[in-house]
Design a protein around this motif. Structure first.
Motif, short mmCIF file in Angstrom:
data_model
loop_
_atom_site.label_atom_id
_atom_site.label_comp_id
_atom_site.label_asym_id
_atom_site.label_seq_id
_atom_site.Cartn_x
_atom_site.Cartn_y
_atom_site.Cartn_z
N GLU A 14 4.70 -16.62 -8.48
CA GLU A 14 5.31 -17.56 -7.53
C GLU A 14 6.62 -16.98 -6.98
OE1 GLU A 14 4.97 -20.22 -5.16
OE2 GLU A 14 3.31 -19.80 -6.51
N ARG A 15 7.41 -16.41 -7.88
CA ARG A 15 8.72 -15.83 -7.52
C ARG A 15 8.52 -14.68 -6.50
NH1 ARG A 15 12.27 -13.72 -6.10
NH2 ARG A 15 14.29 -13.11 -6.92
N ILE A 16 7.52 -13.84 -6.77
CA ILE A 16 7.28 -12.70 -5.87
C ILE A 16 6.74 -13.20 -4.53
CG2 ILE A 16 5.95 -10.58 -5.55
CD1 ILE A 16 6.01 -10.19 -8.60
N ARG A 17 5.84 -14.16 -4.59
CA ARG A 17 5.27 -14.70 -3.33
C ARG A 17 6.37 -15.32 -2.46
NH1 ARG A 17 -0.43 -15.40 -3.96
NH2 ARG A 17 -0.53 -17.19 -2.58
N LYS A 18 7.27 -16.06 -3.10
CA LYS A 18 8.38 -16.68 -2.36
C LYS A 18 9.22 -15.61 -1.67
CE LYS A 18 9.37 -21.08 -4.52
NZ LYS A 18 9.88 -21.63 -5.74
N GLU A 19 9.48 -14.54 -2.41
CA GLU A 19 10.32 -13.49 -1.82
C GLU A 19 9.61 -12.82 -0.65
OE1 GLU A 19 12.83 -11.18 -4.32
OE2 GLU A 19 12.72 -9.42 -3.01
N THR A 180 1.17 10.28 7.89
CA THR A 180 0.31 9.94 9.03
C THR A 180 0.13 11.19 9.88
OG1 THR A 180 2.18 9.39 10.43
CG2 THR A 180 1.28 7.60 9.09
N GLY A 181 -0.60 11.05 10.98
CA GLY A 181 -0.80 12.21 11.86
C GLY A 181 0.52 12.68 12.45
N SER A 182 1.45 11.75 12.69
CA SER A 182 2.68 12.12 13.39
C SER A 182 3.94 12.07 12.52
CB SER A 182 2.87 11.17 14.58
OG SER A 182 2.84 9.84 14.10
N GLY A 183 3.85 11.58 11.32
CA GLY A 183 5.05 11.46 10.48
C GLY A 183 4.71 10.78 9.17
N TRP A 184 5.49 9.75 8.82
CA TRP A 184 5.26 9.04 7.57
C TRP A 184 5.25 7.54 7.81
CZ3 TRP A 184 4.59 11.39 2.77
CH2 TRP A 184 4.88 12.76 2.71
N SER A 185 4.44 6.81 7.04
CA SER A 185 4.55 5.36 7.00
C SER A 185 4.75 4.98 5.53
CB SER A 185 3.30 4.69 7.57
OG SER A 185 2.20 4.93 6.72
N GLU A 186 4.94 3.67 5.30
CA GLU A 186 5.11 3.22 3.92
C GLU A 186 4.08 2.13 3.63
OE1 GLU A 186 9.13 2.53 2.73
OE2 GLU A 186 8.56 1.55 0.86
N ALA A 187 3.55 2.14 2.42
CA ALA A 187 2.63 1.07 2.01
C ALA A 187 3.47 -0.06 1.41
CB ALA A 187 1.61 1.59 1.00
N TRP A 188 3.47 -1.22 2.07
CA TRP A 188 4.23 -2.39 1.64
C TRP A 188 3.29 -3.37 0.92
CZ3 TRP A 188 9.46 -3.51 3.75
CH2 TRP A 188 9.95 -2.47 4.55
N VAL A 189 3.90 -4.41 0.34
CA VAL A 189 3.10 -5.40 -0.39
C VAL A 189 3.11 -6.72 0.39
CG1 VAL A 189 2.81 -6.65 -2.57
CG2 VAL A 189 3.74 -4.31 -2.57
N ALA A 190 1.90 -7.26 0.61
CA ALA A 190 1.76 -8.55 1.30
C ALA A 190 0.96 -9.49 0.41
CB ALA A 190 1.03 -8.34 2.63
N ILE A 191 1.02 -10.78 0.75
CA ILE A 191 0.20 -11.77 0.01
C ILE A 191 -1.22 -11.71 0.55
CG2 ILE A 191 -0.14 -14.25 -0.38
CD1 ILE A 191 2.93 -14.54 -0.09
N GLU A 192 -2.19 -11.73 -0.35
CA GLU A 192 -3.59 -11.83 0.09
C GLU A 192 -4.30 -12.81 -0.84
OE1 GLU A 192 -6.47 -8.51 1.61
OE2 GLU A 192 -6.70 -8.71 -0.55
N GLY A 193 -4.68 -13.95 -0.32
CA GLY A 193 -5.31 -14.98 -1.16
C GLY A 193 -4.37 -15.36 -2.30
N GLU A 194 -4.90 -15.31 -3.53
CA GLU A 194 -4.09 -15.63 -4.70
C GLU A 194 -3.29 -14.42 -5.18
OE1 GLU A 194 -3.98 -18.80 -6.33
OE2 GLU A 194 -4.81 -19.18 -4.33
N GLY A 195 -3.55 -13.26 -4.59
CA GLY A 195 -2.93 -12.03 -5.09
C GLY A 195 -2.13 -11.30 -4.02
N PHE A 196 -2.19 -9.96 -4.10
CA PHE A 196 -1.39 -9.13 -3.21
C PHE A 196 -2.26 -8.01 -2.64
CE2 PHE A 196 1.31 -10.77 -6.62
CZ PHE A 196 2.26 -11.46 -5.87
N ALA A 197 -1.79 -7.44 -1.52
CA ALA A 197 -2.53 -6.32 -0.92
C ALA A 197 -1.54 -5.35 -0.29
CB ALA A 197 -3.49 -6.86 0.16
N TRP A 198 -2.01 -4.11 -0.09
CA TRP A 198 -1.18 -3.09 0.58
C TRP A 198 -1.26 -3.28 2.10
CZ3 TRP A 198 1.72 -0.10 -2.49
CH2 TRP A 198 1.28 0.23 -3.77
N ILE A 199 -0.13 -3.12 2.77
CA ILE A 199 -0.11 -3.12 4.24
C ILE A 199 0.77 -1.95 4.70
CG2 ILE A 199 0.76 -4.36 6.29
CD1 ILE A 199 -1.46 -5.93 5.26
N HIS A 200 0.27 -1.14 5.61
CA HIS A 200 1.06 0.01 6.07
C HIS A 200 1.98 -0.39 7.22
CE1 HIS A 200 -1.43 3.34 4.09
NE2 HIS A 200 -1.59 2.23 3.45
#
Ligand SMILES: C[S@@+](CC[C@H](N)C(=O)[O-])C[C@H]1O[C@@H](n2cnc3c(N)ncnc32)[C@H](O)[C@@H]1O
Length: 389
Positions: A14-19, A180-200
């Protein structure tokens, strides 16, 4: 107990989701890892209930056998000799847990060099308040209260002696950077359903120092590669190096130098979760109930140490380090002992092999650095280095 765990995990989720919601839908993985491991009440490392160890999620080398600490004591005794046998010196151990390694080291040092032992103070730096209390209690029971100080992490006054950290750096938060093809991106954390997922998305400001480091080292993997890297471990190294007035630093952990770490087969990231002696590469399960780690980049620690005025003394594997320090002597000593049973001998042999196993604890990395202390001729633990080191 089961209910407590469920509630704690629920609250942490809950704490992580709120943040995540408060931050507009994304947080860095480093922030996720920080909350999962170090949330003051709910984080994996902060809870009162002790998990690491035989009944927990993984076994560290000192938990596997007291021979680890006894053997390490030989290197520490040599450090003391090379510092010209100071009448007072300190071993400052980071991530000391309940003090098991410190206890074994003191026992080993007492046997190896009673003068070094008499001159010693052991300072235990542990983030978990319950473990700090437990170490104080067990050291007092062992009659060692007068030799031991216990403290929380933070800026500490400079010592003459040794900075020691076994299996701490791999628990410091990492960012996941993706080429990436042109530089760098970062994999962030998002909410997905009841859990979490990676988002670039774009690289966070907090990960910029790590990106600068990768550029400086010329690390430029093929597009699609993922690198888990810890600016927090560099910050930690900077902080602890400031606390070394004169002496040596000894860091042991799971990891490699950059040239080995960022080889193609590790370029999908090295984040792992440990729970009940099983391992997963999914950090989003059992949040707060599983340990999270990533391989340590020893080159990043070395460079940070050098920038803080330390001299590189050497890097080797734990297997070679312990063998150089004569771990095998434990077996010879047992053989000479007429009372040794075959069972006892075989059990010790198994433990020794476990500590040096190149497929297990033996392939851990060992970094040694120094400030205002001699590194030539090579320190004893560095004498028999494996090929390529
Ligand atoms: C994997 S355990 C290793 C314990 C012990 N060094 C050993 O080898 O058995 C990591 C320990 O480091 C502590 N820790 C994690 N981050 C820390 C930090 N930044 N400063 C001090 N202790 C920390 C944890 O609470 C835990 O006790």
């Amino acid at each position: 107990m089961g209910d407590d765990i469920t509630t704690a995990t629920g609250s942490l989720l809950e704490r992580i989701r709120k943040e995540i919601i408060a931050c507009g839908g994304l947080i860095t993985f480093a922030r996720f890892m920080e909350l999962a491991l170090y949330h003051p009440d709910l984080g994996y490392y902060m809870r009162e209930r002790r998990r690491p160890g035989r009944g927990g999620d993984f076994i560290t080398a000192p938990e596997a056998s007291p021979y680890f600490g006894h053997t390490l004591a030989r290197q520490l005794a040599e450090f003391w000799e090379r510092l010209d046998r100071p009448s007072q010196w300190t071993i400052r151990e980071y991530g000391s847990g309940i003090g098991g390694l410190a206890y074994d080291i003191m026992a080993g040092l007492d046997a190896e060099s009673s003068q070094a032992f008499d001159a010693l103070t052991c300072q235990l730096v542990e983030i978990n308040p319950a473990m700090r209390q437990e170490s104080l209690r067990s050291m007092a029971e062992a009659g060692l209260a007068g030799k031991v100080e216990v403290t929380a992490p933070g800026a500490l006054p400079p010592i003459t002696g040794v900075l020691l950290a076994n299996e701490v750096a791999d628990a410091l938060p990492v960012h996941r950077l993706v080429r990436t093809g042109s530089g760098w991106s970062e994999a962030w954390v998002a909410i997905e359903g009841e859990g979490f997922a990676w988002i670039h998305a774009g690289v966070s400001r907090e990960a910029e120092p790590a990106l600068d480091y990768l550029r400086r080292e010329g690390i430029d993997p093929t597009p699609g590669s993922a690198i888990d890297i810890s600016p927090a471990s560099m910050e930690w190294m900077r902080e602890i190096a400031c606390g070394l007035g004169r002496g040596y630093l000894l860091v042991l952990d799971y990891g490699y130098e950059a040239s080995e770490l960022y080889r193609v087969h590790r370029l999908q990231g090295t984040i792992r979760g440990y729970h009940g002696h099983t391992v997963t590469d999914d950090p989003f399960v059992r949040v707060g109930e599983q340990d999270l780690t990533a391989h340590v980049d020893f080159t990043a620690l070395r460079r940070t140490g050098e920038a803080s005025g330390l001299t590189f003394a050497g890097f080797t594997t734990q297997g070679a380090f312990l063998s150089s320090l004569g771990l095998g002597d434990a077996l010879l000593a047992l053989q000479r002992e007429p009372e040794t049973s075959l069972q006892e001998y075989l059990a010790t042999q198994a433990v020794v092999l476990r500590l040096i196993d190149p497929g297990g604890l033996g392939r851990f990395g060992v970094l040694m650095m120094a400030r205002d202390a001699p590194v030539d001729p090579p320190l004893r633990g560095l004498r028999d280095r494996p090929p390529g080191f």
